[in-house]
Design a protein around this motif. Structure first.
Motif, short mmCIF file in Angstrom:
data_model
loop_
_atom_site.label_atom_id
_atom_site.label_comp_id
_atom_site.label_asym_id
_atom_site.label_seq_id
_atom_site.Cartn_x
_atom_site.Cartn_y
_atom_site.Cartn_z
N LEU A 254 0.83 -1.20 0.00
CA LEU A 254 0.00 0.00 0.00
C LEU A 254 0.87 1.26 0.00
O LEU A 254 1.92 1.30 0.63
CB LEU A 254 -0.87 0.05 1.26
CG LEU A 254 -1.89 -1.04 1.48
CD1 LEU A 254 -2.39 -0.97 2.92
CD2 LEU A 254 -3.05 -0.88 0.53
N SER A 255 0.39 2.28 -0.68
CA SER A 255 0.91 3.63 -0.53
C SER A 255 -0.28 4.50 -0.12
O SER A 255 -1.29 4.53 -0.83
CB SER A 255 1.52 4.15 -1.84
OG SER A 255 1.95 5.48 -1.71
N LEU A 256 -0.16 5.18 1.02
CA LEU A 256 -1.30 5.90 1.59
C LEU A 256 -0.91 7.35 1.88
O LEU A 256 0.07 7.60 2.60
CB LEU A 256 -1.76 5.24 2.89
CG LEU A 256 -2.13 3.75 2.83
CD1 LEU A 256 -2.38 3.21 4.23
CD2 LEU A 256 -3.34 3.54 1.94
N GLU A 257 -1.67 8.30 1.32
CA GLU A 257 -1.49 9.71 1.64
C GLU A 257 -2.78 10.19 2.26
O GLU A 257 -3.82 10.22 1.60
CB GLU A 257 -1.14 10.49 0.37
CG GLU A 257 -0.58 11.88 0.67
CD GLU A 257 -1.65 12.94 0.73
OE1 GLU A 257 -2.14 13.22 1.86
OE2 GLU A 257 -2.02 13.48 -0.31
N LEU A 258 -2.71 10.57 3.56
CA LEU A 258 -3.93 10.67 4.35
C LEU A 258 -4.19 12.05 4.93
O LEU A 258 -4.93 12.18 5.89
CB LEU A 258 -3.86 9.63 5.48
CG LEU A 258 -3.55 8.20 5.01
CD1 LEU A 258 -3.46 7.26 6.19
CD2 LEU A 258 -4.58 7.72 3.99
N GLY A 259 -3.63 13.05 4.34
CA GLY A 259 -3.94 14.39 4.80
C GLY A 259 -3.24 14.75 6.09
O GLY A 259 -2.33 14.05 6.54
N GLY A 260 -3.63 15.85 6.69
CA GLY A 260 -2.93 16.26 7.89
C GLY A 260 -3.53 17.46 8.57
O GLY A 260 -4.63 17.91 8.26
N LYS A 261 -2.75 17.96 9.50
CA LYS A 261 -3.11 19.14 10.28
C LYS A 261 -1.84 19.97 10.42
O LYS A 261 -1.29 20.17 11.49
CB LYS A 261 -3.64 18.71 11.65
CG LYS A 261 -4.34 19.82 12.41
CD LYS A 261 -5.67 20.20 11.79
CE LYS A 261 -6.36 21.28 12.60
NZ LYS A 261 -7.62 21.72 11.96
N SER A 262 -1.37 20.45 9.28
CA SER A 262 -0.01 20.97 9.20
C SER A 262 0.14 22.34 9.86
O SER A 262 -0.75 23.19 9.78
CB SER A 262 0.41 21.06 7.73
OG SER A 262 0.38 19.79 7.13
N PRO A 263 1.31 22.57 10.50
CA PRO A 263 1.57 23.86 11.13
C PRO A 263 2.24 24.83 10.16
O PRO A 263 2.95 24.43 9.23
CB PRO A 263 2.54 23.49 12.25
CG PRO A 263 3.32 22.34 11.67
CD PRO A 263 2.34 21.57 10.82
N LEU A 264 2.01 26.12 10.41
CA LEU A 264 2.74 27.20 9.73
C LEU A 264 3.34 28.06 10.83
O LEU A 264 2.62 28.76 11.54
CB LEU A 264 1.82 28.01 8.82
CG LEU A 264 2.46 28.96 7.81
CD1 LEU A 264 1.45 29.39 6.75
CD2 LEU A 264 3.08 30.20 8.45
N LEU A 265 4.65 27.96 10.99
CA LEU A 265 5.35 28.63 12.09
C LEU A 265 5.88 29.98 11.61
O LEU A 265 6.57 30.05 10.58
CB LEU A 265 6.51 27.79 12.60
CG LEU A 265 6.19 26.45 13.27
CD1 LEU A 265 5.96 25.36 12.22
CD2 LEU A 265 7.31 26.03 14.19
N VAL A 266 5.58 31.02 12.37
CA VAL A 266 6.03 32.37 12.04
C VAL A 266 6.86 32.90 13.21
O VAL A 266 6.33 33.11 14.31
CB VAL A 266 4.84 33.32 11.76
CG1 VAL A 266 5.35 34.73 11.45
CG2 VAL A 266 3.98 32.79 10.62
N PHE A 267 8.15 33.11 12.95
CA PHE A 267 9.02 33.66 13.97
C PHE A 267 9.12 35.18 13.84
O PHE A 267 8.88 35.74 12.76
CB PHE A 267 10.40 33.01 13.89
CG PHE A 267 10.42 31.59 14.38
CD1 PHE A 267 10.65 31.32 15.72
CD2 PHE A 267 10.18 30.54 13.52
CE1 PHE A 267 10.65 30.01 16.19
CE2 PHE A 267 10.18 29.23 13.97
CZ PHE A 267 10.41 28.96 15.31
N ALA A 268 9.52 35.83 14.92
CA ALA A 268 9.57 37.29 14.93
C ALA A 268 10.55 37.85 13.93
O ALA A 268 10.41 38.99 13.48
CB ALA A 268 9.91 37.78 16.34
N ASP A 269 11.55 37.05 13.56
CA ASP A 269 12.55 37.53 12.60
C ASP A 269 12.13 37.31 11.14
O ASP A 269 12.89 37.58 10.22
CB ASP A 269 13.90 36.86 12.86
CG ASP A 269 13.84 35.34 12.81
OD1 ASP A 269 12.89 34.80 12.20
OD2 ASP A 269 14.73 34.69 13.38
#
Length: 488
Positions: A254-269
Motif C-alpha cells: 500500500l501507498s497511503l497519503e492521508l492528509g494532515g493538520k499541518s503547522p505554519l510557524l512564524v518567527f519574529a525575525d
C-alpha cells in the motif's frame, strides 16, 4: 429504455460509463454528480459494483504481461502522447473539472491541467533514466533492476481530481503496471475524459481502466482482489484503515497519503508580509488542500501585528463563482462537507474560541474564510482535519515551544516555516515531524522529490525513483566473477 450515456458539462461531452478493457461499460444503476457551484445535477454516472470491479481487474490482468514487456522507450512515447492529448484538450478538462469540483477555473487553466500533462512527461523521462550504479561484492557484480509489479488499483480524492490521480497513474504506467482507477464519486468526470485521451494516444486496451461508484460498494472488491499487486490511496485515515484491512489478506503493498493538520510557524525575525501571504494562501481551493498549513503558530511578540495584516489581506479575497477570473475562493464541494466544516467551527466557538474573521456559512456551498483564536492545543479544532477554509492561530514564546506545538498532533504531512534566520530554519526543520517542510515558501513540489506523510498522514513515499520502488518489484541480480561458466 436505455439511458443517454453522455452528459454535456460546460459545453463538453463526457461519457458517464466505466472504461474497462478498452470499451465503455454501463451499470444497471447510476448516481447523481452534482456541481458545487449551483447544485445542478451535471450527470448520472454509472454506479459500479463488485461486478465491474472484477471485470476491470481482469482486464488489467490480461493486459499486464504485454504492457510489462513493452520496451521502456515505447512506454515513454505513449505517456508523452497522453500528455499531448491533455494539452490539446486543456480547456475542456479545465471547464469540466471546475463544474465538477468547484475549484477555480483560472487555476485549472494556468496550473492544474498543465501539471497533469507534466506528470506524464516527467515519469516518461524518469523511466528512461532509471538506473542504479552496479557495485561489486568480493568480485561479484550486483545489478539493481525494477520489474513491473502487476495490476495496480488507484483510489483518488475529489479536491484536485485529475492532478492527484495522474500523480499515481503516470508512474504506475511508466513502471509497466496496468491500472484500475477509482475516482472519487463527488468528482468523477475528468477521469472519464482521461480514458478517452489515453485511448486516442494509443494506450493498449486494458492497460488503463476507470470504474466509478461509491467506495462502500466497489472499494472492497478492488482492494481485496487477489490479482491486485499494488494499491495507492489518497483520502481519510478511517478509509485507509478499511483499505489496509481489506488488502491484508493478500499482503498487497500500500501507498497511503492521508492528509494532515499541518503547522505554519512564524518567527519574529520573519518577513511579516511574506508570512502573511503564506498564511492567506492556506485558503486556496476553499481550504480543501491536504498540505494546507491550517495551524498558524506565531511568535507572541509579533502576533498582534501579524493578525492585523492577515485580516487586511484576507478581507481582500473575493469569494464567488469559480468560473469568474476575479474569484479567489470558490465553493466547498458538497453539502455534507459544508456541514462537517460548520460543525467543527460551531463546536470550537461553543468551547470558547473566537472568530477573528468568518466563522459562518455563506449562501449555497460557500463558507466564509475563517480564523479562530483562543483555541486549546488539545481541542478538536486544533487536532482534527477540517478540510475547509478554517485556520487557527496560537502563539508561542520560545523556539522549543513552537516545535512542541507543531509536532503535537497525530499527523505529519507537511510544515511551513517563516524565518529570516538560516540557522534557526535548519534547527527547526530538523525537529519537525513532516514529510515535506517549506521554508519561506509554500506548495513548491518537484516530482523528483519524495512525497508522503509521517505518523497517520500516510505510509510510504512516491516521486522520482521512490515511485518506481513502490510500483515495481525491485530486484538485485548477483553475478559471479568472469569465467564462472568454465566451472560447469
Amino acid at each position: 429504455m436505455a439511458r443517454e450515456p453522455e452528459a454535456t458539462v460546460g459545453g463538453v461531452a463526457v461519457d458517464t460509463r466505466h472504461w474497462i478493457g478498452g470499451e465503455r461499460v454501463d451499470s444497471a444503476e447510476t448516481f447523481a454528480d452534482v456541481s458545487p457551484i449551483d447544485g445542478r445535477v451535471l450527470a448520472e454516472i454509472a454506479r459500479g459494483t463488485g461486478t465491474e470491479a472484477a471485470a476491470a481487474v481482469a482486464a488489467a490482468k490480461t493486459a499486464f504481461p504485454a504492457w510489462a514487456a513493452t520496451p521502456p522507450a515505447e512506454r515513454a512515447r505513449l505517456l508523452h502522447a497522453i500528455a499531448d492529448g491533455v494539452e490539446q484538450r486543456l480547456e475542456e478538462l479545465a471547464l469540466v473539472e471546475t463544474h465538477d469540483n468547484g475549484a477555480l477555473l483560472r487555476s485549472h487553466r494556468r496550473g492544474v491541467m498543465p501539471r497533469v500533462a507534466h506528470n506524464f512527461r516527467f515519469f516518461a523521462d524518469w523511466l528512461l533514466g532509471l538506473a542504479h550504479e552496479d557495485f561489486e561484492t568480493r568480485g561479484h557484480r550486483n545489478h539493481v533492476s525494477w520489474d513491473p509489479a502487476g495490476p495496480s488499483v488507484l483510489i483518488t480524492p475529489w479536491n484536485a481530481p485529475l492532478m492527484l490521480a495522474t500523480w499515481k497513474i503516470a508512474p504506475a504506467l511508466a513502471a509497466g503496471n496496468s491500472v484500475v482507477l477509482k475516482p472519487a464519486e463527488w468528482s468523477p468526470l475528468t477521469a472519464s475524459l482521461l480514458a478517452d485521451i489515453a485511448a486516442e494516444a494509443g494506450l493498449p486496451a486494458g492497460v488503463f481502466n476507470v470504474v466509478q461508484g461509491y467506495g462502500t460498494e466497489i472499494g472492497d472488491a478492488l482492494t481485496s482482489h487477489p490479482d491486485v499487486r499494488r494499491i495507492s490511496f489518497t483520502g481519510s485515515v478511517p478509509t485507509a484503515k478499511r483499505i489496509a484491512a481489506s488488502a491484508a489478506a493478500n499482503l498487497t503493498p500500500l501507498s497511503l497519503e492521508l492528509g494532515g493538520k499541518s503547522p505554519l510557524l512564524v518567527f519574529a525575525d520573519a518577513d511579516l508580509d511574506l508570512a502573511v501571504q503564506l498564511a492567506v494562501e492556506q485558503y486556496d481551493n476553499a481550504g480543501q488542500v491536504c498540505l494546507a498549513g491550517t495551524r498558524l503558530l506565531v511568535e507572541d511578540s509579533v502576533a498582534a501585528e501579524f493578525t492585523r495584516r492577515f485580516v487586511d489581506k484576507a478581507a481582500a479575497l473575493k469569494q464567488g463563482d469559480p468560473r469568474d477570473e476575479a474569484t479567489d475562493i470558490g465553493p466547498n464541494i458538497h453539502a455534507r462537507q459544508l456541514d462537517k466544516i460548520d460543525g467543527f467551527v460551531r463546536r470550537a466557538l461553543d468551547s470558547g474560541a473566537r472568530a477573528v474573521i468568518g466563522g459562518h456559512r455563506q449562501d449555497g456551498l460557500y463558507y466564509a474564510p475563517t480564523l479562530l483564536t483562543d483555541v486549546a492545543q488539545d481541542s478538536e479544532i486544533v487536532q482534527e482535519e477540517v478540510f475547509g477554509p478554517v485556520l487557527t492561530l496560537q502563539t508561542f514564546v520560545t523556539e522549543d515551544e513552537a516545535v512542541a506545538l507543531a509536532n503535537d498532533t497525530r499527523f505529519g504531512l507537511a510544515a511551513t516555516l517563516a524565518t529570516g534566520d538560516p540557522e534557526r530554519a535548519e534547527r527547526v526543520t530538523a525537529k519537525l515531524v513532516a514529510g515535506t517542510v517549506w521554508v519561506n515558501c509554500f506548495f513548491v513540489r518537484d516530482l523528483k522529490a519524495p512525497f508522503g506523510g509521517s505518523r497517520q498522514s500516510g505510509v510510504g513515499r512516491e516521486g522520482g525513483t521512490w515511485s518506481f520502488d513502490f510500483y515495481c518489484d525491485v530486484k538485485n541480480t548477483v553475478t559471479a566473477p568472469k569465467g564462472w561458466l568454465s566451472h560447469g
